[in-house]
Design a protein around this motif. Structure first.
Motif, PDB file in Angstrom:
ATOM      1  N   TYR A 119       5.972  -6.533  -2.708  1.00 28.38           N
ATOM      2  CA  TYR A 119       5.580  -4.691  -3.019  1.00 28.38           C
ATOM      3  C   TYR A 119       5.984  -4.031  -3.575  1.00 28.38           C
ATOM      4  O   TYR A 119       7.301  -3.851  -4.892  1.00 28.38           O
ATOM      5  N   GLU A 120       4.743  -3.323  -3.802  1.00 29.31           N
ATOM      6  CA  GLU A 120       5.173  -1.762  -5.311  1.00 29.31           C
ATOM      7  C   GLU A 120       5.355  -0.509  -4.164  1.00 29.31           C
ATOM      8  O   GLU A 120       4.349  -0.323  -2.860  1.00 29.31           O
ATOM      9  N   THR A 202       2.469  -0.634  -2.058  1.00 30.98           N
ATOM     10  CA  THR A 202       1.284  -1.792  -2.333  1.00 30.98           C
ATOM     11  C   THR A 202       1.560  -3.046  -2.613  1.00 30.98           C
ATOM     12  O   THR A 202       3.307  -3.462  -2.673  1.00 30.98           O
ATOM     13  N   GLU A 203       1.067  -3.729  -1.436  1.00 32.97           N
ATOM     14  CA  GLU A 203       1.074  -5.089  -1.359  1.00 32.97           C
ATOM     15  C   GLU A 203       0.124  -6.135  -2.408  1.00 32.97           C
ATOM     16  O   GLU A 203      -0.819  -6.147  -2.238  1.00 32.97           O
ATOM     17  N   TYR A 204       0.984  -6.458  -2.889  1.00 32.06           N
ATOM     18  CA  TYR A 204       0.569  -7.997  -3.773  1.00 32.06           C
ATOM     19  C   TYR A 204       0.978  -9.382  -3.816  1.00 32.06           C
ATOM     20  O   TYR A 204       1.763  -9.643  -3.168  1.00 32.06           O
ATOM     21  N   SER A 342      -6.349  -5.569  -8.438  1.00 30.12           N
ATOM     22  CA  SER A 342      -6.570  -5.094  -6.645  1.00 30.12           C
ATOM     23  C   SER A 342      -5.221  -3.924  -6.423  1.00 30.12           C
ATOM     24  O   SER A 342      -5.384  -3.456  -6.088  1.00 30.12           O
ATOM     25  N   GLY A 343      -4.179  -4.930  -6.717  1.00 28.18           N
ATOM     26  CA  GLY A 343      -3.557  -4.289  -7.176  1.00 28.18           C
ATOM     27  C   GLY A 343      -2.692  -2.775  -7.633  1.00 28.18           C
ATOM     28  O   GLY A 343      -2.405  -1.490  -6.745  1.00 28.18           O
ATOM     29  N   ARG A 346      -5.135   0.335  -6.157  1.00 27.64           N
ATOM     30  CA  ARG A 346      -4.223   0.646  -5.207  1.00 27.64           C
ATOM     31  C   ARG A 346      -2.719   1.867  -5.082  1.00 27.64           C
ATOM     32  O   ARG A 346      -3.334   3.193  -5.242  1.00 27.64           O
ATOM     33  N   ARG A 347      -2.545   1.101  -7.200  1.00 25.83           N
ATOM     34  CA  ARG A 347      -1.550   2.048  -6.951  1.00 25.83           C
ATOM     35  C   ARG A 347      -1.982   3.205  -7.940  1.00 25.83           C
ATOM     36  O   ARG A 347      -1.072   4.428  -7.275  1.00 25.83           O
ATOM     37  N   LEU A 350      -3.295   5.791  -5.134  1.00 25.69           N
ATOM     38  CA  LEU A 350      -2.869   6.023  -4.848  1.00 25.69           C
ATOM     39  C   LEU A 350      -1.516   7.295  -5.465  1.00 25.69           C
ATOM     40  O   LEU A 350      -1.582   8.215  -5.151  1.00 25.69           O
TER      41      LEU A 350
END
Length: 448
Positions: A119-120, A202-204, A342-343, A346-347, A350
């Motif tokens: 996670y980030e 974000t879930e990687y 993909s992650g 989203r990073r 946001l």
């Protein structure tokens, strides 16, 4: 995956249920994966053998080797980010430098390889800058809705204090709440607005199944550790074998002389039978053990799809043969690259939604990522390819071929600056030359 209906409230009871599920998975899955990476294997906890038996406990940490090798191949070269606009590129460069994002990316990639996901989390720090940090799935989890799109609903971060009391935070699309677990959940009154347009995390994932990279071969690693430990026990056994003497009596003094002088000399025994002296040894299973150890080692690298670059035959390959040896790992890297992209989308989506960034919400679509697998670099070959591409592709694409160039846009700016300096220097030289000529003409006219 933790799911909650879109129209269902996250109650204390439901959150407590999620916390218990997370604790169960952390204890019985994630902790085992963490232990394997840190060389804490079941071989060390097997029942002890009798004192008179060899009892070696050897662990070969294939898990760490596989993770670190894949991580170096995937993240050995930092991710290159290009932007369609200079202002966006400068902000992303500042953001990444401010958060040491190259290191964050490498650590996040390693977490995904170990646990299958990581996670980030994003926040605004005391200096009014956007901060980015990474977390393992033992420290956090994401709650999704029950739609086919699996939209994030809540992000839960956990930690234990010095008194082993569980604390945590729950973030939704607009605010963050904090709690302490003391038999029941005790919430702090203060809620904070995080400022992001969505759950600020974000879930990687490593792959769609969220499996760690060495998880499919963990049983084989345990079997290898057991086999090589028994192999070491056999070596100790044969080094400390018992001597048997049949047909003669050996007193303590004679035993000492035999041990010191290493000579056995007996007279004829009873009933005209010569004494028999030899070492007792169990049947030799060396060939079987070696075959098992070699097969397990081959299968571990084959099933994990990570190359054994320490193999003595690996370094003798070159060119296309080397790429064929790395083909399986390259395929694995491509899958991870798509998940990581993909992650990252989203990073920045946001981060750009937060007013602190001073970016437009949709500016994240103007970012382009370039992953460079860490193949053994052949700079000469790269420069030849770049020369052949000159005039066919853009300068940015041409420079991105070179592994020695970290950021193509920055390199283009440096080239332009060098050209400008060269032009300025040339103009200054021409001006000085003209002044010298004029001065020379004046002197000649005065002399005349």
């Amino acid at each position: 995956m933790f799911r909650l209906a879109a129209d269902e409230e996250l109650t204390d009871e439901k959150l407590g249920e999620f916390l218990r599920q997370h604790a169960y998975e952390s204890t019985f899955r994630y902790q085992q994966l963490k232990n394997a990476y840190e060389t804490d294997y079941p071989i060390f906890y097997q029942e002890k053998k009798p004192e008179w038996k060899p009892d070696n406990r050897i662990a070969v940490n294939f898990a760490k080797y596989i993770v670190d090798t894949m991580n170096g191949f995937f993240m050995g070269h930092p991710i290159k980010i290009a932007a369609d606009e200079d202002s966006i590129g400068k902000f992303v460069e500042f953001l990444d430098q401010y958060n040491d994002q190259d290191d964050n990316n490498a650590e996040l990639s390693k977490i995904c390889s170990i646990y299958g996901k990581g996670y980030e989390m994003y926040y605004v720090d005391d200096a009014a800058n956007i901060g980015i940090t990474y977390l393992t799935p033992m420290d956090a989890f994401m709650i999704y809705d029950d739609s086919v799109l699996c939209r994030p609903r809540n992000f839960v971060r956990l930690y234990l204090d010095a008194d082993n009391v569980l604390h945590g935070s729950v973030s939704d699309e607009s605010k963050v709440r904090y709690f302490t677990q003391k038999g029941r959940l005790v919430w702090e009154e203060e809620e904070k607005i995080h400022g992001f347009d969505g759950v600020p995390a974000t879930e990687y994932v490593e792959n769609e199944e969220q499996l760690g990279i060495f998880e499919p071969v963990l049983t084989m690693i345990n079997a290898y550790n057991k086999a090589i430990s028994e192999k070491a026990n056999d070596v100790d056994y044969f080094a400390d074998a018992y001597m048997k003497v049949l047909g003669a009596y050996v007193d303590d003094g004679s035993v000492k002389k035999i041990r010191d002088n290493r000579i056995v000399n007996f007279t004829q025994g009873m009933r005209d039978i010569l004494p028999e002296v030899e070492f007792m040894s169990k049947p030799d299973g060396d060939a079987t053990q070696e075959h098992l150890i070699d097969r397990l080692e081959r299968l571990i690298f084959q099933i994990s799809m990570v190359a054994n670059i320490s193999d003595e035959n690996f370094g003798t390959s070159s060119g296309i043969a080397l790429k064929y040896k790395l083909q399986a790992m390259s395929d694995l890297e491509k899958t991870k690259e798509r998940k990581f992209t993909s992650g990252m989308n989203r990073r920045y989506k946001l981060i750009f939604s937060n007013p602190v960034s001073r970016m437009k919400k949709d500016d994240w679509v103007k970012l382009h990522y370039r992953f460079t697998p860490n193949f053994p670099a052949n700079v000469l070959e790269e420069t030849q390819i770049a020369q052949n591409l000159d005039g066919i592709v853009s300068q940015e694409t041409l420079l991105s071929v070179l592994s020695v160039v970290d950021n193509a846009q920055t390199e283009i700016q440096k080239i332009e600056q060098e050209k400008e300096r060269a032009q300025e220097t040339a103009a200054e030289d021409r001006l000085l030359e003209r002044l010298r000529d004029e001065q020379q003409n004046v002197l000649e006219s005065a002399g005349s």
